[in-house]
Design an enzyme around this catalytic site. Sequence first.
Site: not given
Length: 498
Positions: A148, A172, A176, A225, A280, A383
Amino acid sequence: MQQIGHWIDGSEVNGAARHADVFNPATGEVQAKVALAAADDLNRAVDIAAAAQPAWGATNPQRRARVLMKFVDLLNRDMDKLAEALSREHGKTLPDAKGDVVRGLEVVEFCIGAPHHLKGEFTDSAGPGIDMYSMRQPLGVTAGITPFNFPAMIPMWMFAPAIACGNAFILKPSERDPSVPMMLAALMEEAGLPKGILQVVNGDKEAVDAILDHPVIQSVGFVGSTPIAAYIYERASANGKRAQCFGGAKNHMIIMPDADMDQAADALVGAGYGAAGERCMAISVAVPVGDDTADRLIEKLVPRVEALKVGPYTSGNDVDFGPVVTAAAKDNIHRLIQSGIDAGAELIVDGRDFKMQGYEDGFFVGAHLFDRVTKDMEIYQKEIFGPVLSTVRAQSYEEALGLAMDHEYGNGTAIFTRDGDTARDFAKRVNVGMVGVNVPIPVPLAYHTFGGWKKSMFGDLNQHGPDAFRFYTRTKTVTARWPSGIKEGGEFSIPVME
Ligand code: NAD
């Protein structure tokens, strides 16, 4: 209520029965419903992609690149529209949303060089009358699953090289914030891309698993993630697909005693709190070396963190960061903050009571700063993906380096110092994929590659840069002999070049 379907065979189509809510994180309202694909929707997209790909793969690379050239123009034309749609679903500020589009656009520009990047290798006279050449050929139907937090940039990092190499690509995106990926697919077709070469299948685990198990799909790119990255890498590889899966992060910034403390503090607020920490490559751990350095850093940091302006994207340039993406993300961040307090860390900027006037139902989280965080704490190990910066005090350079090295993630890291020798030693020894020297967010530009180490990356080839052209092609090597030799008779021992 706006309905968001899939982009299949050149137009938006409605999905099957399942849908997910798409929120406006600033207001907390559901603003759209996005279709969640069933395996049948994905299978249909794959059939269309497989039918369209051979002609696209046979189109010369210069013509393919021209579609990307036109696409760049269209991205610039629609920049404001794209940024607005992005901010409305993600929550990030408008200038940051434009940055999201632009960092994707830069990779598209790099991919315009496809004719050059796809040139093969050639050895003249590898043996008597023998030439040898290697060519890069497209894989066929490829797919990517994106997170997202960069709904424009990361899809472009995947589909631009995939398509430039002559593949069909099925995206894909995150459920969100699916609007911008749909807009990008429409713009690619406006730029001249044939139908079926770029398709968007919205969905969740069901669509992802259908991708992972589909025998026609040759490669899977993933960003998200770490647990999901590991799962996708394993299942895609087990099914014989090429996979590159990028996961989570916990990026350390080392501040040496000789660093310019104002510069370090400015860098930390931008890198720690920009996009509400939902990057990230965000710095989530500050590691000052020595207590005196730590005290001087904290003194500079606190007023800067307290002055950060939080608000909705509609405030334009007037806010530093917006809400986080969902109510669940907000709850998780608050839970982790509480766990830090319970474990004995000092919360020296406490944003827990932050309320955004007029936006009480939005997913806003105030800025938080922790001091005296230790390695055993959950807020250090996990995280947080929110506007929370942890300070871990190290007593020496070796201890600071060891923290970054021992952490399970290895995406990005930075060192702030005036000493070239220390910086050089750090860059050489640290086991992290992207390193900044007096640069807090060392995201490589399009023509270098992007990728972390350790649990931040599963696979061999990075995103963008030369690796992207390797990931989206396979090499075929031809050994050719044209002269008279063969008619003189067969050879019965294995040939050795003379
Ligand atoms: P996520 O892992 O929840 O979702 C990523 C994608 O995986 C989405 O498309 C989602 O629909 C899909 N997905 C989610 N659960 C799944 C499941 N059980 N099975 C199959 N597919 C599933 O990640 P997110 O919350 O969208 O993004 C944030 C994460 O992404 C952070 O951890 C961040 O560090 C990471 N990230 C990494 C990089 C990088 O380059 N290393 C870049 C951006 C974001």
